[in-house]
Every structure is written in structure tokens, then in C-alpha cells.
Enzyme design. Sequence first.
Site, short mmCIF file in Angstrom:
data_model
loop_
_atom_site.label_atom_id
_atom_site.label_comp_id
_atom_site.label_asym_id
_atom_site.label_seq_id
_atom_site.Cartn_x
_atom_site.Cartn_y
_atom_site.Cartn_z
N GLY A 259 18.11 0.69 26.05
CA GLY A 259 17.57 -0.64 25.71
C GLY A 259 18.26 -1.79 26.39
N GLU A 301 21.85 5.95 26.60
CA GLU A 301 20.65 6.42 27.31
C GLU A 301 19.94 5.27 28.05
OE1 GLU A 301 18.46 7.78 23.91
OE2 GLU A 301 19.41 9.73 23.90
N GLY A 303 17.68 3.43 30.73
CA GLY A 303 16.61 3.76 31.67
C GLY A 303 16.36 2.58 32.58
N ARG A 304 15.81 1.52 31.99
CA ARG A 304 15.44 0.32 32.74
C ARG A 304 16.60 -0.23 33.58
NH1 ARG A 304 11.59 -3.14 30.79
NH2 ARG A 304 11.79 -2.08 28.78
N ARG A 340 2.68 -3.56 32.49
CA ARG A 340 3.61 -4.30 31.63
C ARG A 340 3.18 -5.74 31.32
NH1 ARG A 340 8.36 -5.25 33.05
NH2 ARG A 340 9.26 -5.02 30.99
N TYR A 344 2.94 -6.43 27.44
CA TYR A 344 4.00 -7.22 26.81
C TYR A 344 4.07 -8.66 27.31
CZ TYR A 344 5.74 -2.33 26.83
OH TYR A 344 5.85 -0.98 26.76
N CYS A 371 -11.00 -4.11 36.75
CA CYS A 371 -12.08 -4.75 36.01
C CYS A 371 -11.63 -5.07 34.59
CB CYS A 371 -13.30 -3.86 36.02
SG CYS A 371 -13.87 -3.62 37.69
N GLU A 372 -10.73 -6.01 34.47
CA GLU A 372 -10.16 -6.39 33.18
C GLU A 372 -9.56 -7.78 33.38
OE1 GLU A 372 -10.13 -4.01 30.70
OE2 GLU A 372 -8.80 -4.95 29.25
N TYR A 401 9.27 1.57 34.31
CA TYR A 401 8.07 1.44 33.48
C TYR A 401 6.90 0.80 34.25
CZ TYR A 401 11.52 2.49 29.93
OH TYR A 401 12.54 3.09 29.22
C1 LIG Z 1 15.18 7.31 22.75
C2 LIG Z 1 15.20 6.39 23.91
N1 LIG Z 1 16.32 6.33 24.66
C3 LIG Z 1 16.39 5.53 25.73
C4 LIG Z 1 15.32 4.73 26.11
C5 LIG Z 1 15.47 3.88 27.33
O1 LIG Z 1 15.32 2.55 27.08
P1 LIG Z 1 15.61 1.49 28.24
O2 LIG Z 1 14.81 1.90 29.42
O3 LIG Z 1 15.16 0.21 27.68
O4 LIG Z 1 17.08 1.55 28.51
C6 LIG Z 1 14.15 4.74 25.34
C7 LIG Z 1 13.02 3.89 25.71
O5 LIG Z 1 11.98 3.83 25.15
C8 LIG Z 1 14.09 5.60 24.22
O6 LIG Z 1 12.98 5.67 23.46
#
Ligand SMILES: Cc1ncc(COP(=O)(O)O)c(C=O)c1O
Length: 444
Positions: A259, A301, A303-304, A340, A344, A371-372, A401
Site C-alpha cells: 500500500g 508486500e 507492489g505499486r 485507473r 478511481y 466507446c465510453e 495496475y
Molecule cells: C494483500 C495485498 N498485499 C499487497 C498489495 C499491494 O499493494 P500496493 O501495490 O498498493 O503496494 C495488495 C494490493 O491490493 C494486496 O491486496
Amino acid sequence: MTTVHEPTATATTADLAVWPASTTGPRHGDLAVGGVPLAEIADRFGTPVHVLDEAEVRDRCRTYRDAFPDAEILYAAKAFLCRAMAHWVAEEGLGLDVCSAGELELAVTTGFPPERITLHGNAKSPRDLETALRLGVGRIVIDSPSEIARLAAAVGADGHQKVMVRVVPGISAGGHEKIRTGTDDQKFGLSITDGYAQHAIARVLDQPQLELTGLHCHLGSQITSVKPYLAAVRRMVGLMAQLHEQHGLVLPELDLGGGHGIAYRPGEEALDLTALARGVRAELSAACSTAGLPVPRLIIEPGRAVVGPAGVALYHVLAVKHTGSHVYVAVDGGMSDNPRPALYGVRYTPRLVGRHSTAAPARVTVVGRHCEAGDIVAADVELPGDIRPGDLLAVPVAGAYHLSMASGYNLVGRPPVAAVRDGLARLLVRRESLDDIRSRDVGL
Ligand SMILES: Cc1ncc(COP(=O)(O)O)c(C=O)c1O
């Protein structure tokens, strides 16, 4: 992460604050990423195309390793996964968070060590669980009570599987209501407040083939403050203390999810990873010492924050339309490669690349070709007033994403992904063709 840019007449350092660190302005009006001019990439691979700066991804993995030397860092594959990405992340010493048999199987079949993979999912299918057990994933995170008996049965009386339980700590955080997952009014996890989490944990403890290694929580996405993470540490250690009292349980792991927020536009805030690491470490040891518990191993964890700033999306302008007080610049991609903004309301700062313009800036909305009416790429942004069909637009911070959420809308085909490194570009994922689409269409 330090960002060193060579400013040009049209690209100042501040303008490029959200671009990959390798971004330079080799020619008037053009930009290069990873040493490769973006116009050259568009010529070679066509548009729309996604560019991924390998060094930026690797640097971001290293920044995490440096900031959290004692933690286990799992890259959240949902942000973007392809085989090259799995290799880079593995080589940089990260583990992987996956949430489907597809993500899992792609990673393992390209050589990612299964024991460094954690499987998530609020509704795991029989195939997800079967694949996880067959390939030998490190951990499975339980997200609903019904999963416990199913998993225990699938593991078998003589089997063994490490699991965690996803807990809802009751903390609201995240950049948009649709990406807040730390409170009770959403579908993920098991709540501490209503006792579902405690109940599920007790049931897991009744299954000898399931080894509960710790608790998991994920508060949401695009979080730019350290505070919610510290609150989460306190709640999670509070629950660990309760479990210790009730069951004599000492859990060796605590997973705080991802997150971590990033800046999408110059001037926006990103989560300070050093402050996060320092804060979480201090809070965790204070809370554990008060509770009389050993400090568990931290897992995170992201990701982004690993892949988002490493990506750039390139589009050609197809049409420019003046309607009422608006100027719409329509490009050859849109919500099928980046949903996105529609989901959002996310904002980006695209740039004209490939030619130098001296025209005064005009306020325009960059829209897609779908088409939106909500198919918007970047609302209300400044671009040179002489923007015209054939121009090339680059959208930075496009690595997370976008393509992982791409759709087949209007059958335009999903764009290719090209990696850049040391002045060379190579194709990682090819463009989806009509033949690809037609090959699934098997009935009349
Ligand atoms: C369980 C879990 N871990 C990690 C992430 C990664 O989140 P982010 O990409 O915002 O770091 C998510 C994103 O939905 C998630 O659901």
C-alpha cells in the site's frame, strides 16, 4: 531514491520528478528512458506501448532491501507481472505475493522459488489451492472461515502447509475508498472487532497439518503517511498478545501488507520508506516488549512502489476536438490499457515527446479511443497549444495496475511491454493481436 536528470529547455528537473531516474532529454523535445529515446521505442514497437525501466525496478527493490534489511519483502505481483519482472525481483532477493493460480504458475514456471511465494485471495478457487499445494508455495493466507477446512482437507492428514490469517485491524487508510481494505465494511480479511479473526485462528490451530506462522493485514493502497502502519502494528500486536494469553501461542511472523503510496504528478507526496521502516521497527519492539512477546519477523508486500514509477505509457494522438470550453486530445489507447482514471479518478501528467514545440500551453483533457465517455487518460492537463494528430504523448508512472488491469474492451488488443536498459530496448510482452483474440472465439 535520488533522481538525477539532465534538464532541457522543455523538461526541467521538477517536471521530471515522477519519471524514472534514468530519464534524460537527449534532443530538444524528446526524452530518453534507460538510454533509449521514447520516439524510437514508439517507432519500433508501435503505440500504445508500455516501457519498463529495468534499472528503476531493480533500484526500487534494493531501496526496500536497504530500508528493511531484516524484513522479508514480497513484491505484489498484481501490480504487474511478466516473466522478466519475476526474474528481476527474484535476482534482487525479494519474494512474491500472488493471488491466483495464473500469477503463481507463471512465476514458478519461469524459475521463481515457490517457497518464497505467498498466496492471497479473498475467494481462492479449487484450482488456486491445488496449484499452490502442487507447486509448494511458502505460505497461504487464509481470508475466510470456509477456506480452513477446504485447505486442511486438500493438504491431507500427513501433509504440512504454512499459513497466515488475514486480519482486518479496523484502520481506514488509502488513496480512494475502493482501495481501502483495513476496515470492516469491505470484502477482505477477518475482523478483530466482531471476533471472526480470533475464531478463525482457533480453528486453524485445530488443524495439525496447518502451521500458523503469523498474522497478516493490508490496510489499502496509495497510503502516504506512516501513521496508519503504526496503528496497525499496535492492533496486530494487541491481537498477538490476546492469542498468547488464550492459546499460549507465540507467532514468529507479522505481515503488514503493502500500500506504499507514490507520486503520480510532480509535487505529490510519496510514502517515506525510511521513515516507515524506522517507525515500524520502533513501534513493533515497543508493543512487543509491553506485551511480553518476542519481536516477530516483519513481512511487507509492496507492489505499486516497486514498479509504478518504472513504467511509461506511450500513445499517438489520433484526433484533437474543440467542444464548448473543452479541448479533447484523443489517443490510440485508453481505458483498456489503463482503467485507473475511470475506476478511481486518478490524475496523470502526460508530456509531448518526439518533437519540440514552442506553442503556449493549453488546458486539454486527454481521452482514450474507447466507446465510453469516462474513457479518460488525463483530465485537465497542460500540453502545447499546437498539439495535433500524429503527436506522441508519454504518460509517466504507468508501471503498476495499468496492464495488469487491462481489458479486452472494443477488441483493440492489449499493448506490448518493452524493457529498456543501458541504451537498449527489448520486447518483453508482445502486442495482443486479432489472431490471439480470434483463437479464443471457438463457437458459432
Ligand atoms: C494483500 C495485498 N498485499 C499487497 C498489495 C499491494 O499493494 P500496493 O501495490 O498498493 O503496494 C495488495 C494490493 O491490493 C494486496 O491486496
